[in-house]
Design a protein around this motif. Structure first.
Motif, PDB file in Angstrom:
ATOM      1  N   LEU A 103       0.838  -1.201   0.000  1.00 49.56           N
ATOM      2  CA  LEU A 103       0.000   0.000   0.000  1.00 49.56           C
ATOM      3  C   LEU A 103       0.872   1.250   0.000  1.00 49.56           C
ATOM      4  N   ALA A 104       1.932   1.264   0.798  1.00 44.90           N
ATOM      5  CA  ALA A 104       2.832   2.421   0.835  1.00 44.90           C
ATOM      6  C   ALA A 104       3.526   2.614  -0.502  1.00 44.90           C
ATOM      7  N   LEU A 105       3.971   1.541  -1.108  1.00 44.81           N
ATOM      8  CA  LEU A 105       4.626   1.623  -2.409  1.00 44.81           C
ATOM      9  C   LEU A 105       3.663   2.135  -3.478  1.00 44.81           C
ATOM     10  N   GLY A 108       2.928   5.858  -2.918  1.00 46.50           N
ATOM     11  CA  GLY A 108       4.039   6.682  -3.382  1.00 46.50           C
ATOM     12  C   GLY A 108       4.089   6.797  -4.896  1.00 46.50           C
ATOM     13  N   LEU A 109       3.818   5.708  -5.591  1.00 52.04           N
ATOM     14  CA  LEU A 109       3.833   5.741  -7.064  1.00 52.04           C
ATOM     15  C   LEU A 109       2.682   6.573  -7.612  1.00 52.04           C
ATOM     16  N   VAL A 110       1.502   6.414  -7.052  1.00 48.80           N
ATOM     17  CA  VAL A 110       0.351   7.184  -7.528  1.00 48.80           C
ATOM     18  C   VAL A 110       0.564   8.678  -7.266  1.00 48.80           C
ATOM     19  N   ALA A 112       3.410  10.200  -7.053  1.00 47.72           N
ATOM     20  CA  ALA A 112       4.446  10.658  -7.982  1.00 47.72           C
ATOM     21  C   ALA A 112       3.879  10.881  -9.380  1.00 47.72           C
ATOM     22  N   ILE A 113       3.029   9.988  -9.836  1.00 51.03           N
ATOM     23  CA  ILE A 113       2.436  10.139 -11.176  1.00 51.03           C
ATOM     24  C   ILE A 113       1.534  11.365 -11.221  1.00 51.03           C
ATOM     25  N   VAL A 114       0.775  11.601 -10.162  1.00 54.35           N
ATOM     26  CA  VAL A 114      -0.075  12.795 -10.121  1.00 54.35           C
ATOM     27  C   VAL A 114       0.781  14.058 -10.102  1.00 54.35           C
ATOM     28  N   VAL A 115       1.875  14.051  -9.335  1.00 53.01           N
ATOM     29  CA  VAL A 115       2.772  15.214  -9.311  1.00 53.01           C
ATOM     30  C   VAL A 115       3.349  15.454 -10.692  1.00 53.01           C
ATOM     31  N   LEU A 116       3.749  14.394 -11.376  1.00 54.85           N
ATOM     32  CA  LEU A 116       4.286  14.546 -12.728  1.00 54.85           C
ATOM     33  C   LEU A 116       3.239  15.101 -13.686  1.00 54.85           C
ATOM     34  N   GLU A 117       2.026  14.593 -13.613  1.00 50.55           N
ATOM     35  CA  GLU A 117       0.967  15.079 -14.499  1.00 50.55           C
ATOM     36  C   GLU A 117       0.639  16.544 -14.230  1.00 50.55           C
ATOM     37  N   ALA A 143      11.844  10.843  -5.801  1.00 51.27           N
ATOM     38  CA  ALA A 143      11.711  11.871  -4.767  1.00 51.27           C
ATOM     39  C   ALA A 143      10.357  11.807  -4.071  1.00 51.27           C
ATOM     40  N   CYS A 144       9.379  11.159  -4.662  1.00 48.28           N
ATOM     41  CA  CYS A 144       8.083  10.938  -3.994  1.00 48.28           C
ATOM     42  C   CYS A 144       8.038   9.570  -3.314  1.00 48.28           C
ATOM     43  N   LEU A 145       8.569   8.569  -3.990  1.00 45.83           N
ATOM     44  CA  LEU A 145       8.467   7.195  -3.505  1.00 45.83           C
ATOM     45  C   LEU A 145       9.313   6.950  -2.260  1.00 45.83           C
ATOM     46  N   ILE A 146      10.553   7.405  -2.271  1.00 47.46           N
ATOM     47  CA  ILE A 146      11.444   7.142  -1.136  1.00 47.46           C
ATOM     48  C   ILE A 146      10.947   7.814   0.149  1.00 47.46           C
TER      49      ILE A 146
END
Length: 170
Positions: A103-105, A108-110, A112-117, A143-146
């Motif tokens: 769930l944490a992983l 973090g990925l979601v 990060a993708i929203v930040v990128l978009e 930088a979002c995931l870690i």
């Protein structure tokens, strides 16, 4: 000797736990992300600005200067994504049960993708000649995931067990 049955946590205790988890993410997440961002940029040898010359001492100075400014500015850019990640983990920990690493992983990925978009860097298919900084998506994801995983590591023991079937029976 009889064992006492632990009382169900009150809604106030659950909301307090949620707030504590979100605060950990909001306070620690943005500066961790900034440090990771600047460290990766410095590690790949990409200058933060075009004024960096070939002198490694100059790049080290710019990296230090980048950290000085990146950490305070990180709260401007990273507070909302960190709060969202903290809410997901906090709601799970407070009302459902322990939040595991998947769930944490995924959170973090979601995030990060929203930040990128939202930043306009969401095009993962950009070629190096189309983007002045083609490494940006990978760096933003890290930088979002870690920081999400590090903050989750701090709060992963702060959870209430889910209610059992006998707790819900009147």
């Amino acid at each position: 000797m009889s064992a006492t049955i632990p009382a169900r946590p009150s809604p106030a205790a659950r909301i307090g736990r949620l707030i504590a988890v979100v605060l950990v993410f909001v306070v620690l997440g943005p500066p961790l992300g900034a440090v990771i961002f600047v460290a990766i940029v410095a590690g790949i040898g990409m200058p933060l600005w075009d004024v960096a010359g070939p002198d490694p001492a100059w790049r080290s100075w710019l990296t230090l200067l980048g950290l000085v400014y990146a950490v305070p500015v990180s709260y401007f850019f990273g507070t909302v994504p960190a709060a969202v990640a903290g809410l997901v983990i906090g709601i799970t920990q407070s009302f459902i049960g322990r939040a595991g690493w998947p769930l944490a992983l995924g959170t973090g990925l979601v995030v990060a993708i929203v930040v990128l978009e939202r930043s306009g860097q969401g095009s993962f298919a950009a070629t190096p000649d189309q983007s002045p900084f083609p490494e940006a998506p990978a760096i933003v994801i890290l930088a979002c995931l870690i920081p999400t995983m590090l903050c989750w590591g701090l709060v992963r023991g702060w959870y209430f067990t889910p209610p059992s079937a006998k707790d819900t029976v009147p």
